[in-house]
Design a protein around this motif. Sequence first.
Motif, short mmCIF file in Angstrom:
data_model
loop_
_atom_site.label_atom_id
_atom_site.label_comp_id
_atom_site.label_asym_id
_atom_site.label_seq_id
_atom_site.Cartn_x
_atom_site.Cartn_y
_atom_site.Cartn_z
N ARG A 159 43.52 51.00 46.31
CA ARG A 159 42.45 50.35 45.53
C ARG A 159 42.80 48.90 45.22
NH1 ARG A 159 38.96 48.00 44.21
NH2 ARG A 159 37.24 48.40 42.78
N SER A 160 44.06 48.63 44.96
CA SER A 160 44.46 47.26 44.64
C SER A 160 44.31 46.35 45.85
CB SER A 160 45.91 47.22 44.14
OG SER A 160 46.84 47.47 45.18
N ASP A 219 41.07 44.57 45.90
CA ASP A 219 40.89 43.54 44.89
C ASP A 219 41.73 42.29 45.11
OD1 ASP A 219 38.99 45.01 43.47
OD2 ASP A 219 40.53 46.06 42.32
N ASN A 230 38.38 39.79 41.51
CA ASN A 230 38.89 40.96 40.81
C ASN A 230 40.41 40.94 40.72
OD1 ASN A 230 36.26 42.03 40.53
ND2 ASN A 230 36.38 42.91 42.59
N GLN A 248 41.98 42.98 37.74
CA GLN A 248 41.86 44.41 37.95
C GLN A 248 42.80 44.89 39.05
OE1 GLN A 248 37.90 46.62 38.14
NE2 GLN A 248 38.41 46.55 40.33
N VAL A 259 46.41 44.98 37.86
CA VAL A 259 46.69 46.14 37.02
C VAL A 259 46.86 47.39 37.88
CG1 VAL A 259 45.73 47.69 35.26
CG2 VAL A 259 45.52 45.20 35.00
N PHE A 260 45.96 47.59 38.85
CA PHE A 260 46.07 48.75 39.74
C PHE A 260 47.40 48.71 40.52
CE2 PHE A 260 41.25 49.28 39.82
CZ PHE A 260 41.30 50.43 39.04
#
Length: 315
Positions: free
Chosen positions: A103-104, A107, A166, A169, A172-173
């Motif tokens: 997921r990171s 972003d 992003n 976000q 953080v991921f």
Amino acid sequence: MATDMQRNTASGAARSAPGSGRGGPALLVLGGAACLSVSAVLVKVAGVDPATSAFLRCAIALLVLAPLAWRESRRLGGLSRRGVVVALVAGAALGADYVLWTRSIFDVGAGIATVLINVQVVVLPLLSLLVDRERPSRRFLFACPVMLGGIVLISGVLESGSASPNTLQGTVFGVLAGTAYAAYLYLTRRQGRAEPGRTVTPLAIATAGAAATSAALSPLSSGIHLTGIPPASWLAMVGLAVLGQVFAWLLINSASPHLPANATAALLLTQPVVTVLLSLVLLAEVPTWPKVAGIVLVLASVAAANRVWPIRKEH
């Protein structure tokens, strides 16, 4: 007195354990890191979306691990209840790592995501320090900034000026993924010391937990799509499961209990190094000079931190 006797017994067991001779465990961890590096290439070859890839690498690996775990349990007895719980928690951490990291990438890009996940080189020794009072070596503390600097160069972060909207976000991921990665390494290493000789069964249970966690967290990424995957991609996924899940973690999990936490963390930093080299050979992806410099920095710092050569003469 009892505490001293327990420590002496534990240290004696570690010395007499298979593969616990000087250099043996380190070579096994390096072999595991190499298998993880091959898995990165196989992910590219497969061309399957990240969440599906994370789930399938675990689900297919279970087909290999299940009979091996049954055989190990017949030979050594079943895993303790505590061992089962620890393996499931470790597997949940690994599954979270797979999904959060992929997921990171969406972003912040693959380069920065590669840097972020390698916070494990700090988190793993920190967990061992806080929980087990295991202090990292002075060599590791000196080499750690150089290792991380090399990872930054390998990732290509300094070569791209585009910033994602992003970024926060994704950062953080990525940090959460690296923390989950370190938690998996810590738990399997600690349980391996508690129940030595049992490697396949805990890995099988952890892999099942990782598959379930990957499926549960897949909406954070791209979801799981099992239809329309071509035969060549299925073949690559089988290779990913066997090399990147079965062989990689069997090697790492069997060796890490015999190494300091900082040594395991540092040796695993060779994974992105080997990935770059394999991409050059197999995918014709020529590394830039900053990446080559990063490879040299990582290899040199890992070697120094693990006493491959002395930083200074010791008399």
